[in-house]
Enzyme design. Structure first.
Site, short mmCIF file in Angstrom:
data_model
loop_
_atom_site.label_atom_id
_atom_site.label_comp_id
_atom_site.label_asym_id
_atom_site.label_seq_id
_atom_site.Cartn_x
_atom_site.Cartn_y
_atom_site.Cartn_z
N ARG A 1 11.15 3.87 3.60
CA ARG A 1 10.67 2.87 4.56
C ARG A 1 11.98 2.21 4.89
O ARG A 1 12.84 1.88 4.10
CB ARG A 1 9.69 2.10 4.11
CG ARG A 1 9.57 0.86 5.07
CD ARG A 1 8.43 -0.10 4.69
NE ARG A 1 7.05 0.67 5.09
CZ ARG A 1 5.83 0.19 4.84
NH1 ARG A 1 5.73 -1.30 4.78
NH2 ARG A 1 4.86 0.84 5.13
N HIS B 1 4.79 5.89 11.55
CA HIS B 1 4.38 5.53 10.18
C HIS B 1 3.39 6.59 10.03
O HIS B 1 2.08 6.67 9.81
CB HIS B 1 3.64 4.19 10.16
CG HIS B 1 3.40 3.90 8.61
ND1 HIS B 1 3.56 4.59 7.62
CD2 HIS B 1 2.93 2.53 8.30
CE1 HIS B 1 3.15 3.88 6.59
NE2 HIS B 1 2.70 2.52 6.80
N ARG C 1 0.75 -1.09 0.04
CA ARG C 1 0.00 0.02 -0.08
C ARG C 1 0.89 1.24 -0.09
O ARG C 1 0.67 2.21 -0.82
CB ARG C 1 -0.62 0.15 1.24
CG ARG C 1 -2.25 -0.51 1.04
CD ARG C 1 -2.65 -1.30 2.44
NE ARG C 1 -1.75 -2.16 2.70
CZ ARG C 1 -1.74 -3.29 2.47
NH1 ARG C 1 -2.77 -3.86 1.83
NH2 ARG C 1 -0.91 -4.40 2.68
N THR C 2 1.98 1.40 0.97
CA THR C 2 2.63 2.64 1.12
C THR C 2 3.36 2.97 -0.18
O THR C 2 3.13 4.28 -0.57
CB THR C 2 3.43 2.68 2.26
OG1 THR C 2 2.68 2.15 3.31
CG2 THR C 2 3.93 3.98 2.66
N LYS D 1 25.86 -3.02 -0.41
CA LYS D 1 27.38 -3.11 -0.52
C LYS D 1 28.08 -2.06 0.44
O LYS D 1 29.03 -1.89 0.54
CB LYS D 1 27.73 -2.30 -1.88
CG LYS D 1 27.16 -3.03 -3.13
CD LYS D 1 27.74 -2.02 -4.45
CE LYS D 1 26.77 -2.33 -5.65
NZ LYS D 1 26.79 -1.14 -6.56
N1 CP Z 1 -0.33 -0.28 5.90
C1 CP Z 1 0.93 -0.32 5.36
O1 CP Z 1 1.99 0.18 5.77
O2 CP Z 1 0.79 -1.44 4.21
P1 CP Z 1 2.17 -1.79 3.49
O3 CP Z 1 3.23 -2.50 4.41
O4 CP Z 1 1.58 -2.63 2.35
O5 CP Z 1 2.93 -0.62 2.79
#
Ligand code: CP
Length: 307
Positions: free
Chosen positions: A101, A129, A51-52, A80
């Site tokens: 991320r 998040h 999703r993100t 590396k």
């Molecule tokens: N909700 C969320 O962060 O989903 P993903 O891990 O798929 O990005």
């Protein structure tokens, strides 16, 4: 130039403005279709995501911009030994804004020390998040029309669940918000969230170990996954993995206007029979993620003078 590393980087006014922008995007998509023409978003994902990452990429494309990036550390020079600082410094030569991320808590903050373009924390370990929280806030706003006077049940892995920590921090800033924390004792909300956030803001909360006993009180039920990847041993994960499974029977005492949310992905914690219940909003929530990320990209680029 501003980064988004934690939800509390944004004032309530800035969050309100961003939600207003997202609402306008939903109503008037064509108005925003070219505002990022010629701009590039880099998605640096050192940890898996559906999703993100994809909603960030769709968001930038729907604003007229382009996307570069990687979806796993192994396909970048991190494999590396390149540092997060050097990666951020390099990528800021190629892109106008970066969504990162990383499994290590604080990695996006470290990246922000060297980046010359805005860094967005797209999830760092068990810490935070913030774009999921903006997604959750847009969903709550669209469903409830306000953030005040709500009782929110948070259920599942409240210890390692970064979406839960971020949402508590965000919702504590509104009026008369009560929390019901539903988890096994071993996966309870960390003490620092209770002392530094809930107690400090004077929010009422209680901790329980079953969802049935509190279901009738809730305006929002926020389910979370027991995250295999955060446990130190497989045995610990197996002990808790099916601790909570929401099904239609467990919803029999719930309010008619309950909003059921989940940041997704789900594993077993919501039975698929719940998906057709009109109170199930987790797929709409995922769609809201694209709209709020469009609003965020636009806002950060404007603040940085790039738009
Ligand atoms: N909700 C969320 O962060 O989903 P993903 O891990 O798929 O990005």
């Amino acid at each position: 130039m501003r980064h988004l590393l934690d939800t509390t980087d944004l004032s309530l006014k800035e969050i309100d403005d961003m939600i207003a922008t997202a609402m306008d995007i939903i109503e008037n998509k064509e108005k925003y279709a070219h505002i990022c023409d010629g701009k590039k978003l880099a998605t640096l994902f050192f940890e898996p995501s559906t999703r993100t990452r994809l909603s960030f990429e769709a968001a930038m494309m729907e604003l007229g911009g382009n996307v570069i990036g990687f979806s796993e550390a192994g396909s970048s020079s991190a494999s590396k030994g390149e540092s997060v600082e050097d990666t951020a410094m390099m990528v800021s030569c190629y892109a106008d804004i970066i969504a990162m991320r990383h499994p290590l808590e604080g990695a996006p903050r470290v990246a922000s020390f060297r980046s010359t373009v805005p860094i967005i924390n797209a999830g760092d370990g068990g810490h935070s998040h913030p774009t999921q929280t903006l997604t959750d806030l847009l969903t709550i706003y669209r469903e409830k029309g306000s953030f005040d006077n709500l009782t929110i049940g948070l259920c599942g892995d409240l210890k390692f669940g970064r979406t839960v920590h971020s949402l508590i921090k965000a919702m504590c800033r509104y009026n008369n918000v009560k929390f019901v924390l539903i988890s096994p004792k071993e996966l309870a909300v960390p003490d620092y969230i209770k002392s530094d956030v809930l107690d400090k803001n004077g929010n009422a909360y209680k901790e329980v170990e079953s969802m049935e006993e509190v279901m009738s009180e809730l305006d929002i039920l926020y389910m979370t996954r027991i995250q295999r990847e955060r446990f130190f041993s497989e045995d610990e994960y197996l002990k808790h993995k099916d601790a909570f499974v929401l099904n239609l029977d467990k919803l029999k005492d719930a309010k008619k206007d309950l909003t059921i949310m989940h940041p997704l992905p789900r594993v077993n914690e919501i039975a698929t029979e719940v998906d057709d219940d009109p109170r199930a909003k987790y797929f709409v929530q995922a769609l809201n993620g694209k709209y709020i990320r469009m609003a965020l990209i636009k806002t950060l680029l404007e603040w940085g003078g790039a738009l």
